[in-house]
Design a protein around this motif. Structure first.
Motif, PDB file in Angstrom:
ATOM      1  N   ASP A 245       5.677  -0.612  10.807  1.00  0.00           N
ATOM      2  CA  ASP A 245       5.462  -1.573   9.723  1.00  0.00           C
ATOM      3  C   ASP A 245       6.085  -1.120   8.404  1.00  0.00           C
ATOM      4  O   ASP A 245       5.914  -1.781   7.375  1.00  0.00           O
ATOM      5  N   GLY A 246       6.789   0.022   8.423  1.00  0.00           N
ATOM      6  CA  GLY A 246       7.430   0.494   7.210  1.00  0.00           C
ATOM      7  C   GLY A 246       6.565   1.361   6.323  1.00  0.00           C
ATOM      8  O   GLY A 246       7.020   1.795   5.257  1.00  0.00           O
ATOM      9  N   TYR A 247       5.330   1.627   6.756  1.00  0.00           N
ATOM     10  CA  TYR A 247       4.439   2.436   5.926  1.00  0.00           C
ATOM     11  C   TYR A 247       4.409   3.909   6.332  1.00  0.00           C
ATOM     12  O   TYR A 247       3.726   4.709   5.705  1.00  0.00           O
ATOM     13  N   THR A 248       5.151   4.256   7.373  1.00  0.00           N
ATOM     14  CA  THR A 248       5.399   5.659   7.703  1.00  0.00           C
ATOM     15  C   THR A 248       6.892   5.816   7.928  1.00  0.00           C
ATOM     16  O   THR A 248       7.483   5.137   8.771  1.00  0.00           O
ATOM     17  N   LEU A 249       7.503   6.691   7.143  1.00  0.00           N
ATOM     18  CA  LEU A 249       8.936   6.939   7.224  1.00  0.00           C
ATOM     19  C   LEU A 249       9.170   8.396   7.586  1.00  0.00           C
ATOM     20  O   LEU A 249       8.255   9.221   7.521  1.00  0.00           O
ATOM     21  N   LEU A 250      10.389   8.708   7.961  1.00  0.00           N
ATOM     22  CA  LEU A 250      10.758  10.071   8.344  1.00  0.00           C
ATOM     23  C   LEU A 250      11.980  10.515   7.558  1.00  0.00           C
ATOM     24  O   LEU A 250      12.933   9.748   7.403  1.00  0.00           O
TER      25      LEU A 250
ATOM     26  N   VAL B  28       4.495   7.167  -2.764  1.00  0.00           N
ATOM     27  CA  VAL B  28       5.122   7.642  -1.534  1.00  0.00           C
ATOM     28  C   VAL B  28       4.680   9.095  -1.367  1.00  0.00           C
ATOM     29  O   VAL B  28       5.046   9.962  -2.156  1.00  0.00           O
ATOM     30  N   ILE B  29       3.867   9.334  -0.358  1.00  0.00           N
ATOM     31  CA  ILE B  29       3.213  10.627  -0.170  1.00  0.00           C
ATOM     32  C   ILE B  29       4.000  11.455   0.838  1.00  0.00           C
ATOM     33  O   ILE B  29       4.191  11.036   1.988  1.00  0.00           O
ATOM     34  N   VAL B  30       4.462  12.629   0.416  1.00  0.00           N
ATOM     35  CA  VAL B  30       5.189  13.529   1.312  1.00  0.00           C
ATOM     36  C   VAL B  30       4.196  14.286   2.176  1.00  0.00           C
ATOM     37  O   VAL B  30       3.246  14.890   1.672  1.00  0.00           O
ATOM     38  N   ASP B  31       4.422  14.255   3.471  1.00  0.00           N
ATOM     39  CA  ASP B  31       3.553  14.941   4.440  1.00  0.00           C
ATOM     40  C   ASP B  31       4.415  15.929   5.228  1.00  0.00           C
ATOM     41  O   ASP B  31       5.177  15.536   6.097  1.00  0.00           O
TER      42      ASP B  31
ATOM     43  N   LYS C  13       0.857  -1.185   0.000  1.00  0.00           N
ATOM     44  CA  LYS C  13       0.000   0.000   0.000  1.00  0.00           C
ATOM     45  C   LYS C  13       0.895   1.238   0.000  1.00  0.00           C
ATOM     46  O   LYS C  13       2.112   1.133   0.197  1.00  0.00           O
ATOM     47  N   PRO C  14       0.318   2.426  -0.235  1.00  0.00           N
ATOM     48  CA  PRO C  14       1.130   3.645  -0.274  1.00  0.00           C
ATOM     49  C   PRO C  14       1.890   3.879   1.029  1.00  0.00           C
ATOM     50  O   PRO C  14       1.467   3.475   2.113  1.00  0.00           O
TER      51      PRO C  14
ATOM     52  N   LEU D 213      11.786   6.325  -4.338  1.00  0.00           N
ATOM     53  CA  LEU D 213      11.204   5.131  -3.718  1.00  0.00           C
ATOM     54  C   LEU D 213       9.973   4.663  -4.479  1.00  0.00           C
ATOM     55  O   LEU D 213       9.723   3.457  -4.606  1.00  0.00           O
ATOM     56  N   ARG D 214       9.183   5.610  -4.984  1.00  0.00           N
ATOM     57  CA  ARG D 214       8.001   5.237  -5.775  1.00  0.00           C
ATOM     58  C   ARG D 214       8.416   4.390  -6.978  1.00  0.00           C
ATOM     59  O   ARG D 214       7.810   3.353  -7.270  1.00  0.00           O
TER      60      ARG D 214
END
Length: 327
Positions: free
Chosen positions: A91-96, A68-71, A35-36, A60-61
């Protein structure tokens, strides 16, 4: 069932369980991502940090085949976005997008950051460093750092320098310069580097030591007068280092890396690190970073973890030297 059969079937079950356990990390790495992915950039849009974040998100996309959505979650020198990051599932679905400002300097600048600089993170991959450059307006009368020093000593407290916010690399570089040359100038913090650079261009600020000014320098909107590195920058071959100008101790850069929350499975970390390495080898990530003045610094997750720890130690000394504090 006789005893021999029970032993045989028991051994078979154990073997299956062991094989399943051993193959689980590989299966997890192959399945990830499904997932994204969200990449938190704890600084405002615009400026070097945002540019690095968007470059690595696109890389990464391409490598992972997922959005990969930049927030951008700005505030408190990166602390607010980082506080939100450490509360996310591992879980690897939120990165910094980890930075020297937030992850090396802030633990010494703030009494409470809201996170532990080591325990709350899993280092994934280093990305780049960008040396600080002293810039002035294109029409500024200051041609060298020595000109600024002379003016500041003649009129203490009258000159000003800008930064993208309290605690960021431009702030610390400015305080380091003041400490090294022993001058009194005023720090003017902004909400991001872009508005600060705009005021440098307009002559509202006397100077700035920034990592995100390479585009404006190339465009002739501001003038670079010194590089805070041990060697000249490839994009600015005619601009001397502070060392060359006789100002020793002026080495300052911003570093950038990719991090996951503490406890993220090693298989996911390895998958992400491999994607970054592939992006540097076969994609345009290196070029995109070089275009904003960055120098690629990459390697495996273990080497990034060691670098992260060493930078914490270096910034402890830097903050002590400058006397900077935000509390």
């Amino acid at each position: 069932m006789n005893k021999q059969k029970r032993i045989f079937f028991g051994l078979c079950a154990s073997a299956v369980a062991l094989a399943t356990t051993l193959s689980a990390p590989a299966a997890l790495a192959q399945a990830y991502p499904q997932k994204p992915i969200r990449l938190i950039v704890p600084w405002p849009a615009g400026g070097a940090t945002d540019s690095v974040g968007r470059a690595v998100a696109e890389a990464l996309r391409v490598q992972l085949g997922q959005s990969v959505i930049v927030d951008n979650i700005a505030g408190a020198g990166g602390n607010i976005g980082t506080q939100q990051f450490i509360r996310q599932p591992h879980d690897g679905y939120t990165l910094l997008l980890a930075t020297s400002s937030t992850n090396s300097a802030n633990p010494y600048l703030y009494k409470r950051t809201g996170f532990d600089p080591i325990k709350d993170f899993t280092p994934v991959a280093s990305l780049a460093v960008i040396p600080s450059v002293m810039v002035v307006a294109a029409a500024s009368p200051y041609k060298t750092p020595a000109d600024i020093v002379r003016a500041a000593k003649a009129r203490p407290g009258s000159l000003s320098y800008g930064s993208g916010g309290v605690g960021n690399s431009a702030h610390l570089a400015g305080e380091l310069f003041k400490s090294v040359v022993r001058i009194d100038t005023i720090h003017v913090p902004y909400k991001g580097s872009s508005p600060a650079l705009t005021d440098v261009m307009a002559g509202q600020l006397d100077y700035m030591l920034d990592t995100g000014a390479y585009g404006q320098i190339k465009g002739g909107k501001i003038r670079a007068i010194a590089v805070a590195s041990d060697r000249r920058h490839p994009m600015l071959p005619d601009v001397p280092t502070f060392d060359e100008l006789g100002i020793k101790g002026m080495h300052m850069n911003a570093w950038y890396g990719l991090a996951a929350p503490a406890g993220t499975p090693s298989a996911v970390v390895d998958r992400l690190n491999a994607a970054v390495q592939a992006a540097f080898r076969t994609g345009d990530l290196g070029k995109r970073l070089a275009d904003i003045g960055a120098e690629v610094r990459t390697g495996d997750a273990a080497s990034f973890a060691a670098f992260w720890k060493s930078e914490l130690e270096r910034y402890a000394g830097l903050v002590r030297l400058t006397g900077a504090s935000l509390d």
